[in-house]
Scaffold this motif. Sequence first.
Motif, PDB file in Angstrom:
ATOM      1  N   ALA A 185      -3.654   7.721   4.945  1.00 19.83           N
ATOM      2  CA  ALA A 185      -4.031   6.326   5.186  1.00 19.83           C
ATOM      3  C   ALA A 185      -2.817   5.411   5.128  1.00 19.83           C
ATOM      4  N   ALA A 186      -1.851   5.774   4.311  1.00 22.45           N
ATOM      5  CA  ALA A 186      -0.637   4.966   4.191  1.00 22.45           C
ATOM      6  C   ALA A 186       0.378   5.328   5.280  1.00 22.45           C
ATOM      7  N   ARG A 239       1.139  12.656  -5.765  1.00 24.74           N
ATOM      8  CA  ARG A 239       1.465  12.373  -4.366  1.00 24.74           C
ATOM      9  C   ARG A 239       2.957  12.525  -4.109  1.00 24.74           C
ATOM     10  N   ARG A 252      -5.168   9.615   0.951  1.00 26.32           N
ATOM     11  CA  ARG A 252      -4.454   8.376   0.679  1.00 26.32           C
ATOM     12  C   ARG A 252      -3.090   8.362   1.353  1.00 26.32           C
ATOM     13  N   ARG A 283       0.828  -1.200   0.000  1.00 21.20           N
ATOM     14  CA  ARG A 283       0.000   0.000   0.000  1.00 21.20           C
ATOM     15  C   ARG A 283       0.869   1.260   0.000  1.00 21.20           C
ATOM     16  N   THR A 298       0.895   3.992  -2.943  1.00 21.62           N
ATOM     17  CA  THR A 298       0.598   5.387  -2.620  1.00 21.62           C
ATOM     18  C   THR A 298       1.680   6.312  -3.161  1.00 21.62           C
ATOM     19  N   HIS A 325      -5.785  12.964  -2.518  1.00 21.86           N
ATOM     20  CA  HIS A 325      -4.426  12.421  -2.433  1.00 21.86           C
ATOM     21  C   HIS A 325      -3.898  12.489  -1.005  1.00 21.86           C
TER      22      HIS A 325
END
Lengths: 109, 109
Positions: free
Chosen positions: A59-60, A22, A56, A12, A16, A53
């Motif tokens: 989240a990572a 990103r 994400r 992940r 990402t 973005h």
Amino acid sequence: METSHSGDELARMLATLANPHRMRVIAALASGRNYVSALARELGISRPLLQLHLARLEAAGLVTATFELSADGKAMKFYDTVPFTVTLTPQSIALAARTLTLEDGEKTS
Amino acid sequence: METSHSGDELARMLATLANPHRMRVIAALASGRNYVSALARELGISRPLLQLHLARLEAAGLVTATFELSADGKAMKFYDTVPFTVTLTPQSIALAARTLTLEDGEKTS
DNA sequence: TTCACCTGCAAGAGAAAGCTAGCAGGTGCC
DNA sequence: GGCACCTGCTAGCTTTCTCTTGCAGGTGAA
């Protein structure tokens, strides 16, 4: 500050990072924290897109968000990069691959 | 054997690695070279699917292919991992982000 | 009040990735 | 010939990612 990741976490994280926008967000935040709207202007992208973005990235576990009030009382969401060091080699990937989840029937319970 | 990558190369490499099947392919090849059909059986995936992933890995420069004839005359395609070391930090990503191509009007010529 | 700034969310379209099924070619052995 | 193994390709479906548009809320200042 090296972290040991599970295979899924590493996958992940790589997914990402493998995105131009990103990468640019990481680059911009590496030289200083910033809030969403200003960051969107700096990068030249729309704010909703940036928020997607950022979500994400957060989240990572690559950035963190902090809610702060500016001097004039505006609620502003500041983002910071999370320091990380990941070394990628065939061996490190082989190690991470051992802990990959079976995408199909993962839960045997 | 550290290579300096452009932002686009790094992005493609990360996107290639960020896949469970491809991570497993790297892992399998890290412990020894193998040919396509045997590798598919070892990983428990279909041969066409494996060929697709191998093509991506080769395009990203992570594996190499060698055509060889077996003892009984069968043409077999052997794959090897390419040694690589990539260290990921906010700073290294910021550096790579400087050489990212503008996805829109890249060629000004 | 109106304007300028901050935030958040979600629907919907378009593009890309992932995978299967099925076809083609070749060799050697029984 | 028939079978078992090796390779390559691609049409087509499904899923996921990406992005825009448009709406909602809030604050302070003129």
